[in-house]
Design an enzyme around this catalytic site. Structure first.
Site, PDB file in Angstrom:
ATOM      1  N   GLU A 123     117.827 -27.397  61.524  1.00 34.18           N
ATOM      2  CA  GLU A 123     117.602 -26.478  60.385  1.00 34.18           C
ATOM      3  C   GLU A 123     116.172 -25.939  60.437  1.00 34.18           C
ATOM      4  O   GLU A 123     115.932 -24.738  60.279  1.00 34.18           O
ATOM      5  CB  GLU A 123     117.846 -27.256  59.093  1.00 34.18           C
ATOM      6  CG  GLU A 123     117.562 -26.546  57.789  1.00 34.18           C
ATOM      7  CD  GLU A 123     117.672 -27.511  56.613  1.00 34.18           C
ATOM      8  OE1 GLU A 123     118.746 -28.118  56.438  1.00 34.18           O
ATOM      9  OE2 GLU A 123     116.677 -27.681  55.879  1.00 34.18           O
ATOM     10  N   TYR A 124     115.218 -26.819  60.705  1.00 30.87           N
ATOM     11  CA  TYR A 124     113.811 -26.371  60.806  1.00 30.87           C
ATOM     12  C   TYR A 124     113.674 -25.345  61.921  1.00 30.87           C
ATOM     13  O   TYR A 124     113.038 -24.303  61.758  1.00 30.87           O
ATOM     14  CB  TYR A 124     112.906 -27.561  61.116  1.00 30.87           C
ATOM     15  CG  TYR A 124     112.443 -28.398  59.949  1.00 30.87           C
ATOM     16  CD1 TYR A 124     113.309 -28.753  58.921  1.00 30.87           C
ATOM     17  CD2 TYR A 124     111.136 -28.857  59.882  1.00 30.87           C
ATOM     18  CE1 TYR A 124     112.884 -29.546  57.867  1.00 30.87           C
ATOM     19  CE2 TYR A 124     110.695 -29.651  58.838  1.00 30.87           C
ATOM     20  CZ  TYR A 124     111.573 -29.995  57.836  1.00 30.87           C
ATOM     21  OH  TYR A 124     111.143 -30.783  56.790  1.00 30.87           O
TER      22      TYR A 124
ATOM     23  N   SER B 287     125.038 -32.751  53.407  1.00 33.30           N
ATOM     24  CA  SER B 287     124.295 -31.499  53.566  1.00 33.30           C
ATOM     25  C   SER B 287     124.960 -30.350  52.814  1.00 33.30           C
ATOM     26  O   SER B 287     126.182 -30.270  52.742  1.00 33.30           O
ATOM     27  CB  SER B 287     124.193 -31.110  55.046  1.00 33.30           C
ATOM     28  OG  SER B 287     123.481 -29.882  55.166  1.00 33.30           O
ATOM     29  N   GLY B 288     124.113 -29.493  52.249  1.00 29.84           N
ATOM     30  CA  GLY B 288     124.611 -28.304  51.557  1.00 29.84           C
ATOM     31  C   GLY B 288     123.945 -28.121  50.215  1.00 29.84           C
ATOM     32  O   GLY B 288     124.264 -27.238  49.450  1.00 29.84           O
TER      33      GLY B 288
ATOM     34  N   ALA C  68     114.997 -41.465  48.520  1.00 23.16           N
ATOM     35  CA  ALA C  68     114.968 -42.298  49.730  1.00 23.16           C
ATOM     36  C   ALA C  68     113.766 -43.234  49.657  1.00 23.16           C
ATOM     37  O   ALA C  68     112.822 -43.015  48.915  1.00 23.16           O
ATOM     38  CB  ALA C  68     114.873 -41.404  50.962  1.00 23.16           C
TER      39      ALA C  68
ATOM     40  N   ASN D   9     123.472 -44.234  35.408  1.00 22.96           N
ATOM     41  CA  ASN D   9     122.127 -43.740  35.674  1.00 22.96           C
ATOM     42  C   ASN D   9     121.130 -44.696  35.021  1.00 22.96           C
ATOM     43  O   ASN D   9     121.452 -45.307  33.984  1.00 22.96           O
ATOM     44  CB  ASN D   9     121.955 -42.326  35.088  1.00 22.96           C
ATOM     45  CG  ASN D   9     120.699 -41.646  35.646  1.00 22.96           C
ATOM     46  OD1 ASN D   9     120.655 -41.242  36.801  1.00 22.96           O
ATOM     47  ND2 ASN D   9     119.674 -41.565  34.810  1.00 22.96           N
TER      48      ASN D   9
ATOM     49  N   GLY E 285     123.571 -36.117  42.654  1.00 24.74           N
ATOM     50  CA  GLY E 285     124.486 -37.187  42.268  1.00 24.74           C
ATOM     51  C   GLY E 285     125.498 -36.696  41.249  1.00 24.74           C
ATOM     52  O   GLY E 285     126.706 -36.953  41.362  1.00 24.74           O
TER      53      GLY E 285
ATOM     54  N   LEU F 174     122.104 -39.894  38.689  1.00 19.55           N
ATOM     55  CA  LEU F 174     122.781 -38.650  38.268  1.00 19.55           C
ATOM     56  C   LEU F 174     121.810 -37.480  38.134  1.00 19.55           C
ATOM     57  O   LEU F 174     121.885 -36.680  37.196  1.00 19.55           O
ATOM     58  CB  LEU F 174     123.535 -38.892  36.956  1.00 19.55           C
ATOM     59  CG  LEU F 174     124.626 -39.969  37.043  1.00 19.55           C
ATOM     60  CD1 LEU F 174     125.251 -40.216  35.668  1.00 19.55           C
ATOM     61  CD2 LEU F 174     125.708 -39.575  38.067  1.00 19.55           C
TER      62      LEU F 174
ATOM     63  N   THR G  40     118.565 -44.116  33.325  1.00 21.82           N
ATOM     64  CA  THR G  40     118.451 -43.737  31.905  1.00 21.82           C
ATOM     65  C   THR G  40     119.838 -43.293  31.435  1.00 21.82           C
ATOM     66  O   THR G  40     120.348 -42.261  31.887  1.00 21.82           O
ATOM     67  CB  THR G  40     117.455 -42.567  31.750  1.00 21.82           C
ATOM     68  OG1 THR G  40     117.739 -41.622  32.788  1.00 21.82           O
ATOM     69  CG2 THR G  40     116.018 -43.036  31.878  1.00 21.82           C
TER      70      THR G  40
ATOM     71  N   LYS H 100     109.840 -31.874  53.266  1.00 27.12           N
ATOM     72  CA  LYS H 100     110.035 -33.186  52.627  1.00 27.12           C
ATOM     73  C   LYS H 100     109.971 -34.312  53.668  1.00 27.12           C
ATOM     74  O   LYS H 100     109.811 -35.457  53.333  1.00 27.12           O
ATOM     75  CB  LYS H 100     111.357 -33.223  51.902  1.00 27.12           C
ATOM     76  CG  LYS H 100     111.403 -32.380  50.645  1.00 27.12           C
ATOM     77  CD  LYS H 100     112.405 -32.969  49.646  1.00 27.12           C
ATOM     78  CE  LYS H 100     112.656 -31.984  48.529  1.00 27.12           C
ATOM     79  NZ  LYS H 100     113.670 -30.963  48.979  1.00 27.12           N
TER      80      LYS H 100
ATOM     81  N   HIS I  98     120.423 -32.752  62.049  1.00 26.11           N
ATOM     82  CA  HIS I  98     120.844 -31.509  61.372  1.00 26.11           C
ATOM     83  C   HIS I  98     119.625 -30.843  60.748  1.00 26.11           C
ATOM     84  O   HIS I  98     119.392 -29.637  60.895  1.00 26.11           O
ATOM     85  CB  HIS I  98     121.875 -31.810  60.278  1.00 26.11           C
ATOM     86  CG  HIS I  98     122.053 -30.668  59.299  1.00 26.11           C
ATOM     87  ND1 HIS I  98     121.206 -30.486  58.224  1.00 26.11           N
ATOM     88  CD2 HIS I  98     122.949 -29.664  59.252  1.00 26.11           C
ATOM     89  CE1 HIS I  98     121.581 -29.397  57.550  1.00 26.11           C
ATOM     90  NE2 HIS I  98     122.627 -28.879  58.160  1.00 26.11           N
ATOM     91  N   ASN I  99     118.807 -31.630  60.074  1.00 24.31           N
ATOM     92  CA  ASN I  99     117.616 -31.067  59.423  1.00 24.31           C
ATOM     93  C   ASN I  99     116.590 -30.581  60.433  1.00 24.31           C
ATOM     94  O   ASN I  99     115.924 -29.565  60.223  1.00 24.31           O
ATOM     95  CB  ASN I  99     117.006 -32.091  58.467  1.00 24.31           C
ATOM     96  CG  ASN I  99     117.772 -32.134  57.153  1.00 24.31           C
ATOM     97  OD1 ASN I  99     118.997 -32.004  57.142  1.00 24.31           O
ATOM     98  ND2 ASN I  99     117.069 -32.314  56.051  1.00 24.31           N
TER      99      ASN I  99
HETATM  100  C1  6PG Z   1     120.565 -30.160  53.388  1.00 25.82           C
HETATM  101  C2  6PG Z   1     119.066 -29.907  53.367  1.00 25.82           C
HETATM  102  C3  6PG Z   1     118.324 -30.937  52.564  1.00 25.82           C
HETATM  103  C4  6PG Z   1     116.798 -30.827  52.755  1.00 25.82           C
HETATM  104  C5  6PG Z   1     116.185 -29.760  51.899  1.00 25.82           C
HETATM  105  C6  6PG Z   1     114.702 -29.507  52.136  1.00 25.82           C
HETATM  106  O1  6PG Z   1     121.069 -30.476  54.476  1.00 25.82           O
HETATM  107  O2  6PG Z   1     121.183 -30.004  52.325  1.00 25.82           O
HETATM  108  O3  6PG Z   1     118.601 -29.997  54.710  1.00 25.82           O
HETATM  109  O4  6PG Z   1     118.745 -32.214  52.983  1.00 25.82           O
HETATM  110  O5  6PG Z   1     116.214 -31.986  52.339  1.00 25.82           O
HETATM  111  O6  6PG Z   1     116.828 -28.584  52.157  1.00 25.82           O
HETATM  112  O7  6PG Z   1     114.166 -30.114  53.243  1.00 25.82           O
HETATM  113  P1  6PG Z   1     112.646 -29.766  53.678  1.00 25.82           P
HETATM  114  O8  6PG Z   1     111.767 -29.872  52.446  1.00 25.82           O
HETATM  115  O9  6PG Z   1     112.303 -30.800  54.691  1.00 25.82           O
HETATM  116  O10 6PG Z   1     112.656 -28.353  54.202  1.00 25.82           O
END
Ligand code: 6PG
Length: 479
Positions: free
Chosen positions: A191-192, A130-131, A78, A34, A16, A12, A36, A262, A187-188
């Site tokens: 996004e990059y 995502s979001g 993860a 959770n 979450g 949570l 805790t 990340k 998707h990520n």
């Molecule tokens: C999403 C985002 C999310 C992502 C962070 C930062 O779809 O909501 O892509 O999953 O982990 O926005 O990711 P980075 O640190 O890799 O930029």
């Protein structure tokens, strides 16, 4: 504990917690747990009025609170933490129950977990969500993988809490086993690329046109009304318009210019290399983040000669702005085409039946790359589900044609002036490579055959050949 909950969320932290609240707001009874227990208590105390929560202090209570087939969503970090939580709960579940991993897990981990749990009769669903935190609460884009049977029970719930566009949910069954987490990873990666291309457009307008962040914010606001309109363009205008309270300077000028990551973009590029999917724009975006963080190396390069600069007249600056819009749009189109091709390559590799139009459809809202542009992709696949490339679509082909001169001019100006535009340049070179009649790969094959006898194929007849480079006459033999 009576089994009354249609869904359970364990883990949570904000994501979450917000997903649990979203389910509760949509009328589901939500069991919450959770590691805790204080977090569980705090959630129910603060948001208990939003819906029907069942607070569970222990794993056993949590499982007991779930109606059959049990649906248990894990929202933890993860990697190993996810494995540990899966093991903790799997031993308490029965065949037919469903474990959902809503974290950013690597799709290979999801494939491993799905196989192992399937052998125990438990469905495992890797669901990309995502979001961010806002999306989790108000409507994310949800990309679940896993068995068709698990989606039969989970799908209506995901579709009810997801974002909606034209009344349609931004959630769909992406495909079996790791397909959901794979598509979330891509998707990520996209996004990059999107963020890097926007960054390069900003840098060019700043350095070549000489515009202020506030002026560039206005330009992005204008672009957000047109074909580039998207969440990322919208927030870029906000970030560029923001003034740092402490200094009164433009916020973007007080932020350290070293980008974090990340890891999901990195995974995309690593996986693309294994698949042989040339996601060059996504790769350049990922490497650009790494380069920006190489402080020592940058210090060693600083001061070395670069390009030539000169002030632009206001008319030239306005014209350049229009050229950058074309270059940004064309490069974005290439980056998205690369992402979609990678999904197709993976579907072939892993035996997934992924509806590429449905992927565009659920990315129209809720996710970080959400944009009206995605509805264009949806429509292109609706017209031709077997589209080899987005550029095979007449509309996109016309747009890339219109962009040729400005796109090339912007990349040339960036090169001449020494303004880094790795993703713009990579997208353009990818485009030129794929449309070329002949590539220097022919020479590469000759070189490989010369030093390694790796053989080559010919254009005029079937078969593999090797030239006897060390011998007189250098005859060739059929390999
Ligand atoms: C999403 C985002 C999310 C992502 C962070 C930062 O779809 O909501 O892509 O999953 O982990 O926005 O990711 P980075 O640190 O890799 O930029």
């Amino acid at each position: 504990m009576k089994a009354t909950a249609q869904i359970g969320v364990t883990g949570l932290a904000v994501m979450g917690r917000n997903l649990a609240r979203n389910f509760a707001r949509h009328g589901y009874t939500v069991a919450v747990h959770n590691r805790t227990p204080t977090r569980t208590k705090a959630l129910v105390e603060e948001f208990g009025h939003e819906g029907d929560f069942v607070a569970a202090e222990t794993a056993e209570q949590f499982v007991a609170a779930l109606e059959r087939p049990r649906r248990l969503m894990i929202m933890v970090k993860a990697g190993e933490p996810t494995d540990a939580v899966i093991e903790e709960f799997a031993s308490l579940l029965e065949p037919g129950d469903v474990i959902i991993d809503g974290g950013n897990a690597h799709f290979a981990d999801t494939r491993r977990r799905e196989k192992s749990l399937r052998e125990r009769g438990i469905h495992f669903v890797g669901a990309g969500v995502s979001g961010g935190e806002e999306g989790a609460l108000h409507g994310p884009s949800i990309m679940p993988g896993g068995s068709a049977e698990s989606y039969a029970s989970l799908g209506p719930m995901f579709e009810s809490i997801s974002a909606k566009v034209d009344g349609e949910p931004c959630a769909t069954h992406v495909g079996t086993d790791g397909a959901g987490h794979f598509v979330k990873m891509v998707h990520n990666g996209i996004e990059y690329a999107d963020m890097q291309l926007i960054g390069e457009a900003y840098d060019l307008l700043r350095q070549v046109a000489g515009f202020s962040p506030a002026r560039i914010a206005e330009i992005f606001r204008g672009w957000n009304e047109g074909r580039l309109g998207s969440y990322l363009i919208e927030i870029t205008a906000e970030v560029l318009a923001h003034t740092d309270a402490a200094t009164g300077l433009p916020f973007v000028d007080v932020v350290a210019d070293a980008a974090g990551q990340k890891g999901t973009g990195r995974w995309t590029v690593q996986t693309a290399l294994d698949l042989g999917s040339p996601v060059t724009a996504i790769a350049q975006a990922t490497f650009a983040r790494a380069a920006s963080s190489q402080a020592e190396l940058r210090a060693a390069y600083r001061g070395l000669p670069g390009g030539t600069t000169r002030e632009l007249t206001s008319t030239e600056a306005e014209r350049f702005t229009s050229q950058v819009e074309y270059a940004l749009y064309a490069s974005k189109l290439i980056a998205y085409d690369q992402g979609w091709k990678m999904i197709l390559d993976a579907a072939d590799e892993y035996g997934w039946d992924i509806d590429l139009g449905a992927v565009a459809k659920i990315w129209r809202g809720g996710c970080i790359i959400r944009a009206a542009f995605l509805d264009r992709i949806r429509a292109a696949y609706a017209e031709d589900p077997d589209l080899v490339s987005l550029l095979s679509d007449k509309g996109f082909a016309a747009e890339i044609t219109d962009a040729q001169v400005p796109w090339r001019e912007v990349v040339a100006i960036a090169t001449r002036r020494g303004v880094p535009a790795p993703a713009f340049s990579a997208a353009l070179s990818y485009y030129d490579s794929l449309r070329a009649d002949r590539l220097p790969a022919a020479l590469t094959q000759g070189q490989r055959d010369y030093f390694g006898a790796h053989t080559y194929r010919r254009t005029d007849r079937e078969g593999s050949f090797h030239t006897l480079w060390g011998e007189e006459g250098r005859t060739e033999t059929e390999a």
